[in-house]
Design an enzyme around this catalytic site. Structure first.
Site, short mmCIF file in Angstrom:
data_model
loop_
_atom_site.label_atom_id
_atom_site.label_comp_id
_atom_site.label_asym_id
_atom_site.label_seq_id
_atom_site.Cartn_x
_atom_site.Cartn_y
_atom_site.Cartn_z
N THR A 303 87.88 6.72 -58.98
CA THR A 303 87.94 6.49 -57.50
C THR A 303 86.60 5.90 -56.84
OG1 THR A 303 89.37 8.34 -57.11
CG2 THR A 303 88.27 7.64 -55.17
N GLN A 355 95.26 5.45 -49.24
CA GLN A 355 94.85 6.73 -49.58
C GLN A 355 93.31 6.41 -50.02
OE1 GLN A 355 96.85 8.67 -52.76
NE2 GLN A 355 94.91 10.28 -52.97
N ASP A 356 92.43 7.17 -49.37
CA ASP A 356 90.96 6.92 -49.65
C ASP A 356 90.35 5.59 -49.23
OD1 ASP A 356 91.30 9.63 -50.86
OD2 ASP A 356 90.92 9.00 -52.68
N TRP A 450 88.78 19.40 -49.13
CA TRP A 450 88.59 18.99 -50.41
C TRP A 450 87.68 19.92 -51.43
CZ3 TRP A 450 85.35 14.33 -51.97
CH2 TRP A 450 85.69 13.80 -53.22
#
Length: 530
Positions: A303, A355-356, A450
């Site tokens: 990521t 996402q993200d 998280w």
């Protein structure tokens, strides 16, 4: 009559041994007392006692410095182990291991830089900086550990993972915890104790001396270089070329200003650790666009590496531009902007992804009047970041049904870390497409944990009706529910009703809202103000 020589000699030896034993016991007792401040007191006591780096009869500050030195020593050992993994010829064909190890090497180098800076800060009584930098150093170590743990298929990798978990990160956590107690209680080690958070009813102290100003991106600065597409006379055609042209380690009040003219720049931009005080200025949101599509789903990369723009150099600033990742909902994690830049200021910028979207990875960051779009954990990381007067827009996850969307996923994993997400005077709503498709579906959550000590607070924000009455979402069962801190204060709008909020969220007391100010939370009013 004088005593015989051998008697004097034996008496001297006995006295010296007695004195040495008393000094050793006093040193051990002082270390043990200081180690009460840590999460791992027995390990702290044993490791520091055996290290040989703690001076005799030490003062609390000397023990703190010794703890930080021990962490640096362990970090050097971990670096050596990771380099051995990278150089092992048997791993040459293992793409996942090689990619992970290369990223691990980079993370540990950043950790070295931050720990070295922390020690200098402590010696100059800059405790806020030392705590921020040690928090980041610990995060980098955790990143390396987490990555290696996923590709743990050799004996050397297993040995490295074990060392990082049981020795390196423990020693760094111990030093960070001591800083927390030292800042609060000074030399009164009898008052030192394990790090506690707002969830335990313990709040950071509120300091004086605020200038009343907020960090701003300076206006009117003459650009050092310009970037443009096609027509026009500019220094460069690509943003990365302009960044590479900046001098290394630019310090003081000097800034390297890059003016990016209107256009779509399809490229991946990296601002390295040595590229300090870089400033990107665009022609406006939606006009100057830096666009990429790297993602985990298709390419299988970490990521961290998917960011369209990734920044590490301190003092980064940006204004009047859009950064996006166009991988789409099927791309899984796909970052538009990632920042590890301490004392960074982003103003009037737009971040678009799914996402993200925005990876506020580490250190102190300030976002003012920005637009952030996404749908799953789209503001995430383990930084100390303030989002002021920002517009947070949820995008549709699917074309048929709404699905649950989560705004924030904070990653604090150690209670002594100074990190957290603070949303001040923001608006939480949906994009026009989302509002048209799902106007009455309150399935948006403010955040989920998280990591174990996740911290996010929403202060005086407008929460529209798309926000779930429960407010916050679990991550996995009971994980982190007793240790996280999710707070709300003074919010308005249809989504701000607290009557049905989950039991593990909090109503931030008015007396403690100032803990999350620009001055107290990120020391922001000491940055560039004009």
């Amino acid at each position: 009559m004088a005593p015989p020589f051998h008697f004097c000699f034996l008496f001297f030896i006995y006295t010296a041994a007695y004195h040495h034993r008393n000094c050793v016991q006093a040193t051990s007792s002082a270390i043990k007392e200081a180690c009460k401040a840590t999460r791992f007191p027995k390990t702290c006591h044993v490791s520091l006692t055996k290290s040989g780096i703690v001076p005799t009869d030490p003062k609390p500050f000397q023990i703190l410095l010794s703890a930080l030195s021990l962490s640096s020593k362990n970090l050097a050992a971990a670096e050596s182990m990771v380099q051995r993994i990278l150089k092992d010829k048997h791993n040459a064909d293992n793409h996942n291991l090689t990619t992970t190890t290369e990223l691990c090497v980079e993370s540990l180098r950043h950790s070295v830089y931050r720990l070295t800076s922390s020690k200098k800060a402590l010696q100059h009584s800059r405790m806020k900086d030392a705590r921020a930098w040690t928090s980041a150093a610990l995060s980098y170590q955790f990143d390396c550990f987490s990555g290696l743990k996923k590709v743990n298929d050799t004996q050397l990798v297993a040995k490295t993972v074990l060392f990082m978990n049981n020795t390196l990160m423990t020693s760094t956590s111990n030093a960070l915890s001591m800083m927390m107690s030292y800042e609060r209680f000074g030399n009164r080690t009898s008052w030192w104790g394990r790090p506690r958070t707002e969830r335990n009813g313990v709040w950071e102290s509120v300091g004086g001396g605020s200038s009343g100003h907020e960090p701003r991106v300076p206006a009117g600065l003459k650009p050092n270089v310009t970037v443009c597409k096609g027509a026009g006379v500019c220094s460069f055609e690509m943003v990365q070329m302009a960044v590479d042209a900046a001098p290394d380690n630019l310090c003081g009040q000097g800034r390297f200003v890059i003016l990016i003219k209107e256009g779509v720049y399809e490229e991946v931009v990296r601002v390295g650790l040595v590229k300090r005080n870089i400033m990107l200025i665009g022609d406006g949101i939606g006009k100057t666009v830096i666009s990429g599509s790297l993602n985990v789903g298709k390419l299988g990369m970490p990521t961290y590496n998917t960011a369209t723009v990734g920044v590490v150099g301190d003092g980064f600033m940006a204004r009047d531009l859009t950064i996006q990742n166009t991988a789409g909902p099927v791309g899984q994690q796909a970052v538009a902007f990632r920042s590890d830049s301490d004392l960074s200021v982003i103003e009037n910028c737009e971040f678009i992804g799914n996402q993200d979207t925005l990876y506020a990875h580490s250190l102190r960051q300030y976002y003012k009047s920005c637009i952030i779009q996404g749908n799953v954990d789209f503001i995430f990381g383990n930084s100390a970041a303030i989002f002021h007067n920002c517009t947070i827009l949820v995008r549709p996850r699917e074309l048929v049904k709404a699905g649950n969307s989560v705004i924030s996923a904070h990653g604090r994993f150690d209670p002594a870390q100074t990190t957290g997400f603070v949303f001040q005077d923001c608006v939480v709503s949906g994009t026009p497409e989302y509002m048209q498709m799902f106007p009455k579906n309150p399935s948006v959550f403010l955040g989920r944990p998280w990591k174990e000590y996740s911290r996010s607070v929403f202060l005086r924000c407008r929460l529209e009706g798309i926000v779930s009455p429960f407010g916050w979402m679990r991550w996995d069962g009971e994980f982190a529910l007793k240790t996280l801190y999710f707070g709300e204060f003074g919010n308005v709008g249809l989504g701000s009703n607290l009557s049905a909020r989950v039991w593990w969220s909090s109503r931030t007391p008015a007396d403690h809202v100032s803990v999350y100010s620009v001055h107290n939370f990120i020391q922001g009013d000491h940055w560039m103000l004009t």
